[in-house]
Each structure stands twice: as C-alpha cells, then as structure tokens.
Design an enzyme around this catalytic site. Structure first.
Site, PDB file in Angstrom:
ATOM      1  CE  LYS A  33       0.347   6.802   5.355  1.00 40.98           C
ATOM      2  NZ  LYS A  33      -0.361   5.826   6.216  1.00 40.98           N
ATOM      3  CB  SER A 115      -3.419   7.897   7.065  1.00 40.05           C
ATOM      4  OG  SER A 115      -2.537   6.816   7.333  1.00 40.05           O
ATOM      5  CB  THR A 136      -1.892   2.866  13.142  1.00 42.10           C
ATOM      6  OG1 THR A 136      -0.675   3.453  12.666  1.00 42.10           O
ATOM      7  CG2 THR A 136      -1.811   2.696  14.653  1.00 42.10           C
ATOM      8  N   GLY A 138      -6.542   0.550   9.890  1.00 46.36           N
ATOM      9  CA  GLY A 138      -7.327   0.796   8.681  1.00 46.36           C
ATOM     10  C   GLY A 138      -6.639   1.543   7.561  1.00 46.36           C
ATOM     11  CB  SER A 139      -3.767   3.815   7.524  1.00 45.19           C
ATOM     12  OG  SER A 139      -4.372   4.739   8.393  1.00 45.19           O
TER      13      SER A 139
END
Length: 466
Positions: A33, A115, A136, A138-139
């Site tokens: 990422k 994200s 943080t 759900g990402s």
C-alpha cells in the site's frame, strides 16, 4: 512499479540456484500500500496517494517492508489507496490524487472499498501473490471483503508501523491481503515481531508464532463462537449467506451462541470517542512522520501545510464533483491533545476491550466472535486494537439491481462480501485456524471470477523464457 524489481528477481533466482531459498517468500512478488515506505534507491515513492509527498525520501524501508525484503520477497510496487488512508475527507473509496479512481474487478465501475483499495484489487486478479494493507478502522477487512479476499487485521502491536504514514498510533496496524488463508498466514509470519522503532510491538509475546501451523482443516471442532446480532449487515443477501454459514460452521463441530450481544452494544454504536481520538492522533502523528523524512520537495511540514497544499493544487487534489473534500483534515486541524482526548481514549479502551470484545467473550464463554464483514464489524476491533480475519462468504445474486455510479457503484450483481472471525489481543493464531477450517469447507472464493475485462490477459506462460 518498482524499477528495481526485475534486477531483484534475477539476483534472487541466482541465489536460489546457488544456496537455496531463504524461505516461502523467496522470489514472490508482493505489493505494498502506498503508505508503506521503501528505501529511495529502489526508485519508488511513498505518498499516501498525495502529491504533497511526491519525491519525499524516507530514512529507510518501513520495518514490514524490510522484513519482506529480507525474506526474499520482491517488492513489486505501490498500490493505490483511498488518499491519506481515507482520512482526507468525504471522497469515494479507491481515489487518490496521484492514482486516480480505482475500481472493483468483480463489477465494472464497482466500489473497491478502502482504504487498502489497490492492495485488494491487485491481489484479487493475480497482479501480485499478496499485498500489505493497513487498517485504522476497516481498511484491510473491508477491501478484502469487497475484492473476494482473505484479509488479516492484526492486533495493534503485532506488526510494526515504523515507516508507515500514520493516522493513529493507537489504532493503526499493518496486515496481509491474499487469495487464501495459507498465503495470508505465510506473509503474517514474516512481518510480525517486535521492533524497537515501534514501542507498541514490545507488548506482543516474545516469540512470533509460525502462523502456517494454524492451518488445521478441522480447526472449528469444539470451538465456541458468538454472533452479535446488533452488529449485523442490513443487506438481506449478505444476511442469508451469513445465516447459512452458521449452519456450515455448526456442521464442522463448532458451537455457535446466537445471539451473543456485546454488553455495551448500544453504547458502542452511539459512541463518538473514536472520531476525537483519530482526529487528534492524525494531527500529531502525521507531523511526526513528515519530520522524520530526509527530504520533502514540496516543503510541507504538518497538517496545516497539507491543507494549504491541497488548496494551492486543487486541480490535482480537490477535483469536483466527487473529490473536492478535505473535511477530515479540517476537523483534525482543529483538535488539541487535551483532557477530552484522554477521556475519549480511555472510553474507547473500556468500550472496545473491557465491556466490548473481552466482555462478550467472557460473558458467553466464547473463543471468538463471528460476524458478517459488511456490518458494524471493524469498529469494535478498531477501538480495542484487536484482530479480525475475514474470508470470502458470497456474492450478490445476478438479479440485484446495480446502484448508480456516483462515481462508483456501491452494490450490484456479483459484488463479493466476507465473513469475519474476531478475537482478543494476539489471538491471530486461533482466528486463522477457524478461518482456514471455514475456507477449506466452502472454497467460496473460487465460485466466481472477476469480470472478463478485469482479468489480466498476460500469463506467466506468455513471458517465461521469451
């Protein structure tokens, strides 16, 4: 793309021939990422999707990247993400100024979720063997669910955040996204461990487990799982698949307590503590990250500078009609580390841990919590700093009417969704066991391919030896 990838691959091939492989990730391509730093000599940027950090030079690899590199993995490139890990404002998942709008490979113009959007997409269609995401709230688990993947959101402190562009020191965690539980467990084993550059990791057990030893096909036998119905999805198709999965899990020898509500469920649903904590942490933590960079060509130093940069470069960053918002930045800039912040931090620990996940496990004598990934899944684990493993559960039926593209389609035919196993601190080994047993009994991921145009046409056979 990493311009050094082919050179690294050739060197690793030679090493394999002369001295054998370093381990299971030797020569395996992994995407990172674009908030996970890599050494500048590779020729890749680390920007959180923002032009504000373009050309910035980190002091070193992020610890998780260094661990992958040492294990022989090829760092193939950086994956697009929801800009600033979806902490800039109200923008669609999968958009960043640098990367543009990423979309789901299972439905044209579909929401890839975020994200860690690009990490999910790239892994889903086989551009990489696995990817690292960060969470943080759900990402990792949300884009894993939306892209038909396994995702492991580790306990905060199991994997180092050193060199990762932050949102919150209290909630951020880095984890693997992969096409199987086995692949995710392999990557997690490599990236876990203590790191003096991240003092949260010093709370973990001294020995990192070999998570691949958790891959037990009958791992649900004798296990007690609880279902908190107040945290369920509102989608009837997801709930039908989830309810069917409970019977599968019972058939695999588990006891499922249904319902097993959190003692503080209503309070947790209504709480706004997390917003205050994250806004305050981001303002402090992003300044600390930028101050540690060796070079920042744009000259930004803190959150106020980032806000001003976006305004000055609105044609690249604040693009109407969908991408013009930076309300999260503005809210965070207006915070301060004060008594209200510390009160919210303590309340989150109480709500997420003591009266939340730990309280529920104790009340119902549970080994873990079972929940649809698409529901109120991520927040209890996020504020607690506790682990979640998601695996594919199903797909929206072909007769579902697609929502309008605004600019992405939120739901439609074939849209994937997952099921999650949630536990207490450092219970990843057990959660992987349960997820693996469920995966091996169902193999849901294999029941639907990405739509044809999203599937890469070039395969290894087309290039090997040519």
């Amino acid at each position: 793309m990493n311009p050094s990838a082919l050179k690294d691959a050739a060197a690793l091939d030679l090493e394999r021939k002369t001295s054998g492989p370093r381990g299971p990730l030797h020569g395996i391509p992994i995407l990172l990422k674009d908030n996970i730093a890599t050494r500048a000599s590779d020729g890749m940027n680390t920007t959180a999707g923002s032009f504000a950090l373009l050309g910035s030079i980190p002091p070193r690899d992020a610890t998780v990247a260094a661990k992958l590199r040492a294990a022989g993995a090829i760092l193939l490139g950086k994956a697009n993400l929801s800009e600033w890990a979806h902490f800039r404002g109200n923008i669609p998942s999968g958009f960043s100024g640098r990367g543009g709008q990423a979309t789901n490979p299972y439905i044209p113009l579909g929401d890839p979720s975020g994200s860690s959007s690009g990490s999910g997409i790239g892994t889903a269609i086989g551009l990489t063997a696995a990817a690292l995401g960060s969470e943080t709230d759900g990402s990792i688990i949300s884009p894993s669910s939306a892209n038909n993947l396994v995702g492991i959101k580790p306990t905060v402190g199991l994997t180092s955040r050193a060199g990762v562009i932050p949102i919150s020191v209290h909630q951020d965690t880095v984890g693997p996204m992969a096409r199987s539980v086995a692949d995710a467990a392999t990557v997690l084993t490599i990236i876990a461990g203590r790191d003096p550059l991240d003092n949260f990791t010093l709370a973990q057990p001294r020995e990192v487990p070999d998570f691949t030893k958790a891959l037990v096909p009958n791992g649900l036998k004798g296990v007690r799982l609880g279902v908190p119905r107040l945290f369920q999805s509102s989608d009837p198709n997801i709930m039908a698949a989830f309810n069917a999965s409970i019977e599968i899990i019972r058939g695999l020898g588990a006891t499922v307590i249904d319902p097993a509500e959190f003692p503080d469920a209503e309070e947790l649903l209504a709480s706004n503590n997390e917003t205050l904590v994250l806004n305050t942490d981001f303002k402090v933590d992003v300044k600390n990250y930028i101050s540690g960079l060796l070079k920042v060509p744009t000259g930004v130093t803190d959150l106020a500078d980032l806000i001003a940069f976006n305004i000055a470069h609105a044609n690249e960053e604040l693009i109407p009609p969908f991408y013009a918002d930076q309300s999260q930045f503005l809210a965070a800039e207006n915070t301060t580390v004060d008594a209200a912040y510390f009160t919210a931090l303590a309340a989150d620990k109480d709500l997420g841990q003591t009266r939340g996940i730990d309280g529920t496990l104790k009340k119902f004598n549970l080994d873990a919590i079972l929940i649809p990934t698409d529901g109120f899944t991520s927040t209890p684990a996020a504020v607690a700093g506790y682990p979640v493993v998601t695996v594919p559960l199903g797909f929206q039926p072909d007769n579902v009417t697609a929502t309008p593209a605004d600019p992405v389609i939120e739901n439609g035919p074939g849209f994937p969704f997952g099921i999650s196993f949630m536990g207490t601190a450092f219970s990843e080994f057990s959660l992987i066991t349960y997820a693996f047993a469920y995966e091996q009994a169902t193999h849901t991921r294999l029941k639907r391919l990405a739509f044809p145009a999203a599937i890469p046409k070039t395969q290894l056979a087309d290039v090997i030896g040519k």
